[in-house]
Motif scaffolding. Structure first.
Motif, PDB file in Angstrom:
ATOM      1  N   ILE A 130      22.354   9.137 -36.274  1.00  0.00           N
ATOM      2  CA  ILE A 130      23.225   9.619 -35.185  1.00  0.00           C
ATOM      3  C   ILE A 130      24.640   9.898 -35.703  1.00  0.00           C
ATOM      4  N   GLN A 131      25.160   9.000 -36.546  1.00  0.00           N
ATOM      5  CA  GLN A 131      26.507   9.232 -37.111  1.00  0.00           C
ATOM      6  C   GLN A 131      26.560  10.549 -37.881  1.00  0.00           C
ATOM      7  N   GLU A 132      25.517  10.823 -38.671  1.00  0.00           N
ATOM      8  CA  GLU A 132      25.518  12.059 -39.470  1.00  0.00           C
ATOM      9  C   GLU A 132      25.476  13.287 -38.569  1.00  0.00           C
ATOM     10  N   LEU A 133      24.700  13.221 -37.489  1.00  0.00           N
ATOM     11  CA  LEU A 133      24.627  14.355 -36.565  1.00  0.00           C
ATOM     12  C   LEU A 133      25.958  14.550 -35.839  1.00  0.00           C
ATOM     13  N   SER A 154      18.867   0.218 -32.476  1.00  0.00           N
ATOM     14  CA  SER A 154      19.878  -0.254 -31.522  1.00  0.00           C
ATOM     15  C   SER A 154      20.536   0.907 -30.774  1.00  0.00           C
ATOM     16  N   CYS A 155      20.164   2.142 -31.100  1.00  0.00           N
ATOM     17  CA  CYS A 155      20.779   3.273 -30.399  1.00  0.00           C
ATOM     18  C   CYS A 155      19.869   4.497 -30.400  1.00  0.00           C
ATOM     19  N   LEU A 156      20.020   5.275 -29.342  1.00  0.00           N
ATOM     20  CA  LEU A 156      19.237   6.500 -29.177  1.00  0.00           C
ATOM     21  C   LEU A 156      20.163   7.557 -28.593  1.00  0.00           C
ATOM     22  N   ALA A 157      20.134   8.746 -29.182  1.00  0.00           N
ATOM     23  CA  ALA A 157      21.018   9.806 -28.695  1.00  0.00           C
ATOM     24  C   ALA A 157      20.203  11.024 -28.297  1.00  0.00           C
ATOM     25  N   VAL A 158      20.677  11.713 -27.267  1.00  0.00           N
ATOM     26  CA  VAL A 158      20.089  12.992 -26.863  1.00  0.00           C
ATOM     27  C   VAL A 158      21.052  14.092 -27.324  1.00  0.00           C
ATOM     28  N   PHE A 159      20.555  14.974 -28.168  1.00  0.00           N
ATOM     29  CA  PHE A 159      21.367  16.082 -28.677  1.00  0.00           C
ATOM     30  C   PHE A 159      20.799  17.418 -28.195  1.00  0.00           C
ATOM     31  N   GLN A 160      21.638  18.439 -28.187  1.00  0.00           N
ATOM     32  CA  GLN A 160      21.173  19.803 -27.905  1.00  0.00           C
ATOM     33  C   GLN A 160      20.523  20.386 -29.158  1.00  0.00           C
ATOM     34  N   ILE A 161      19.443  21.122 -28.967  1.00  0.00           N
ATOM     35  CA  ILE A 161      18.823  21.839 -30.086  1.00  0.00           C
ATOM     36  C   ILE A 161      19.690  23.060 -30.398  1.00  0.00           C
ATOM     37  N   PRO A 162      20.189  23.184 -31.637  1.00  0.00           N
ATOM     38  CA  PRO A 162      21.026  24.342 -31.942  1.00  0.00           C
ATOM     39  C   PRO A 162      20.186  25.609 -32.101  1.00  0.00           C
ATOM     40  N   LYS A 163      20.824  26.760 -32.003  1.00  0.00           N
ATOM     41  CA  LYS A 163      20.131  28.032 -32.254  1.00  0.00           C
ATOM     42  C   LYS A 163      19.710  28.117 -33.720  1.00  0.00           C
ATOM     43  N   GLN A 164      18.574  28.797 -33.996  1.00  0.00           N
ATOM     44  CA  GLN A 164      18.182  29.025 -35.403  1.00  0.00           C
ATOM     45  C   GLN A 164      19.259  29.894 -36.058  1.00  0.00           C
ATOM     46  N   GLU A 165      19.745  29.438 -37.196  1.00  0.00           N
ATOM     47  CA  GLU A 165      20.766  30.231 -37.894  1.00  0.00           C
ATOM     48  C   GLU A 165      20.117  31.355 -38.691  1.00  0.00           C
ATOM     49  N   GLN A 166      20.875  32.398 -38.931  1.00  0.00           N
ATOM     50  CA  GLN A 166      20.414  33.521 -39.728  1.00  0.00           C
ATOM     51  C   GLN A 166      20.172  33.047 -41.170  1.00  0.00           C
ATOM     52  N   LEU A 167      19.112  33.527 -41.795  1.00  0.00           N
ATOM     53  CA  LEU A 167      18.861  33.181 -43.194  1.00  0.00           C
ATOM     54  C   LEU A 167      19.696  34.058 -44.121  1.00  0.00           C
ATOM     55  N   ILE A 168      20.083  33.515 -45.250  1.00  0.00           N
ATOM     56  CA  ILE A 168      20.777  34.297 -46.274  1.00  0.00           C
ATOM     57  C   ILE A 168      19.778  34.531 -47.402  1.00  0.00           C
ATOM     58  N   SER A 190      25.241  -2.068 -31.446  1.00  0.00           N
ATOM     59  CA  SER A 190      25.881  -0.933 -32.118  1.00  0.00           C
ATOM     60  C   SER A 190      26.798  -0.114 -31.210  1.00  0.00           C
ATOM     61  N   PHE A 191      26.958  -0.544 -29.946  1.00  0.00           N
ATOM     62  CA  PHE A 191      27.739   0.230 -28.973  1.00  0.00           C
ATOM     63  C   PHE A 191      29.138   0.568 -29.499  1.00  0.00           C
ATOM     64  N   ASN A 192      29.784  -0.385 -30.128  1.00  0.00           N
ATOM     65  CA  ASN A 192      31.157  -0.158 -30.587  1.00  0.00           C
ATOM     66  C   ASN A 192      31.257   0.582 -31.918  1.00  0.00           C
ATOM     67  N   SER A 193      30.099   0.904 -32.522  1.00  0.00           N
ATOM     68  CA  SER A 193      30.113   1.700 -33.756  1.00  0.00           C
ATOM     69  C   SER A 193      30.426   3.162 -33.474  1.00  0.00           C
ATOM     70  N   PHE A 194      30.378   3.555 -32.203  1.00  0.00           N
ATOM     71  CA  PHE A 194      30.546   4.968 -31.872  1.00  0.00           C
ATOM     72  C   PHE A 194      31.815   5.177 -31.052  1.00  0.00           C
ATOM     73  N   SER A 195      32.762   5.934 -31.610  1.00  0.00           N
ATOM     74  CA  SER A 195      34.001   6.192 -30.871  1.00  0.00           C
ATOM     75  C   SER A 195      33.886   7.519 -30.120  1.00  0.00           C
ATOM     76  N   ILE A 196      33.025   7.536 -29.132  1.00  0.00           N
ATOM     77  CA  ILE A 196      32.830   8.710 -28.279  1.00  0.00           C
ATOM     78  C   ILE A 196      32.841   8.238 -26.835  1.00  0.00           C
ATOM     79  N   THR A 197      32.962   9.177 -25.891  1.00  0.00           N
ATOM     80  CA  THR A 197      33.041   8.760 -24.487  1.00  0.00           C
ATOM     81  C   THR A 197      31.700   8.816 -23.763  1.00  0.00           C
ATOM     82  N   ASN A 198      30.873   9.831 -24.051  1.00  0.00           N
ATOM     83  CA  ASN A 198      29.616   9.946 -23.309  1.00  0.00           C
ATOM     84  C   ASN A 198      28.538   9.014 -23.838  1.00  0.00           C
ATOM     85  N   LYS A 199      28.762   7.732 -23.619  1.00  0.00           N
ATOM     86  CA  LYS A 199      27.795   6.729 -24.055  1.00  0.00           C
ATOM     87  C   LYS A 199      27.617   5.663 -22.974  1.00  0.00           C
ATOM     88  N   SER A 200      26.435   5.037 -22.997  1.00  0.00           N
ATOM     89  CA  SER A 200      26.129   3.962 -22.047  1.00  0.00           C
ATOM     90  C   SER A 200      25.566   2.781 -22.828  1.00  0.00           C
TER      91      SER A 200
END
Lengths: 245, 245
Positions: free
Chosen positions: A33-36, A80-94, A52-62
């Motif tokens: 989660i930290q890496e994301l 000790s933690c679970l996050a819901v993230f948005q799926i990003p758009k597929q990026e263009q390949l180089i 692990s609640f205090n390991s994250f300095s963000i507001t949208n947490k419970s």
């Protein structure tokens, strides 16, 4: 505290069809989660136990109890933690550099390990057949150990992609030439096949460079390496070769 | 047909203490069982469903239903056959050639994969600390895919063994010298550390040759490779180096 509706949404995300419908996925564990959070992924909400609640300095947490965590985790041993993230758009390949192409990798642990290996060896682009296991499967996300934040992965018509590329195409086969004796380029596509069936026939026809990892010892009865360990050796050889070692 | 007593014995063998007490272990799946039958392992009894019953030309076998198989399997997805084998005596080590030494590997899948890699690269001797996961754990047996029949594995006091050997000792560390630039011998001991903690401090003191797998790319945030993929790369480098490539 996690509401009944949230539990329903999160458990739904264990399945691919609901991840697609909601364009959301789950990540579990502090490190992943930290890496994301440090990359471009957009967080919807984080659920964490006191541990692990205090390991994250963000507001949208419970804060949630361990009992609640057991209700929402997709893992057999909840973190000790679970996050819901948005799926990003597929990026263009180089169309440059070294690619890894996955021809129907089915095991989530294998896909996660391959992504981690690509990250280690500085391979930033992976292309996958549409039958390859979903990147946002919770077990894949877990197995990447955060590398998912740094490696770009595209699902596409693999046969079409490979038939149209101008880059050299490599695949491992038992009858291939000894990888230790090849000069391997720093541009190209390395195809990795399905766990049970290897590289599919239609893709095999497009492979110009057939390579093999030599076996040693007298008995030589091992039929094959698993795809994750073979990938480790092949990527190491490509990077070693193009670094002139 | 499998009796209640047999079910009790077999399920007991899912646990190490009962394997030790009975000196028996389980193997599942046609390929693994065939490989063990072709080697020196002594079969107690085979249980197979109609699907694979005729694949085995032996006498001490019983046909079982799929329902019965579910009652005895140690796997989450039962195979079509399960065999009870005798645990062989630990063979004497030969103080020559290339060894792999496992310093508290805990994951059964990792141990199985490492055994398969050793088999591929012709490494016939593995020494393990006493805390390393049991070779006869059903998940280890499964993950070896039959290589368990060809690689000798000894549990011992690893610190004592390493402090007494005359062979050169290698271990991977982040600050080690670039493995691609080393001349690696065809005799020696390669130490692989625990999944979470790496090589233990007491063993690290005995490692004369600190080696590292280089990272590539710009971001370089991956902290480590997992032990099975790191093993794949290290064994490949040792064999490549000593084959003069």
């Amino acid at each position: 505290m996690v509401s009944k509706n949230q539990i329903k949404l999160i458990n739904g995300l264990h399945l691919k069809k609901n991840r697609l419908a909601n364009q959301l996925f789950l990540a579990e564990g502090v490190k992943v989660i930290q890496e994301l959070l440090q990359s471009n992924f957009v967080l919807e909400h984080l659920y964490a136990t006191e541990e692990s609640f205090n390991s994250f300095s963000i507001t949208n947490k419970s804060v949630v109890s361990e009992v609640e965590m057991k209700k929402i985790t997709a893992l057999s041993t909840p973190s000790s933690c679970l996050a819901v993230f948005q799926i990003p758009k597929q990026e263009q390949l180089i169309n440059a550099g070294l690619f890894v192409a996955l021809d129907d990798i089915r095991d989530p642990g294998n896909l996660g390990t391959i992504i981690r290996l690509c990250d280690w060896f500085g391979i930033e682009q992976i292309v996958c057949s549409k039958e390859t296991v979903d990147l946002y499967n919770p077990k894949v996300v877990q197995a990447t150990m955060g590398s998912i934040a740094r490696v770009k992965l595209n699902y596409l018509d693999l046969e079409k992609f490979i038939s149209e590329t101008t880059l050299p195409i490599f695949g491992t086969f038992m009858d291939g030439s000894n990888i230790y004796e090849e000069e391997l380029p720093n541009e190209g596509i390395i195809i990795l096949g399905n766990e049970a069936n290897g590289i599919s026939k239609s893709i095999e026809k497009l492979v110009k460079n057939r390579i093999a990892i030599p076996r040693f010892g007298n008995l030589q009865k091992t039929e094959s390496l698993n795809v994750a360990t073979a990938t480790a050796i092949v990527l190491s050889e490509f990077r070693r070769s193009s670094s002139g070692k």
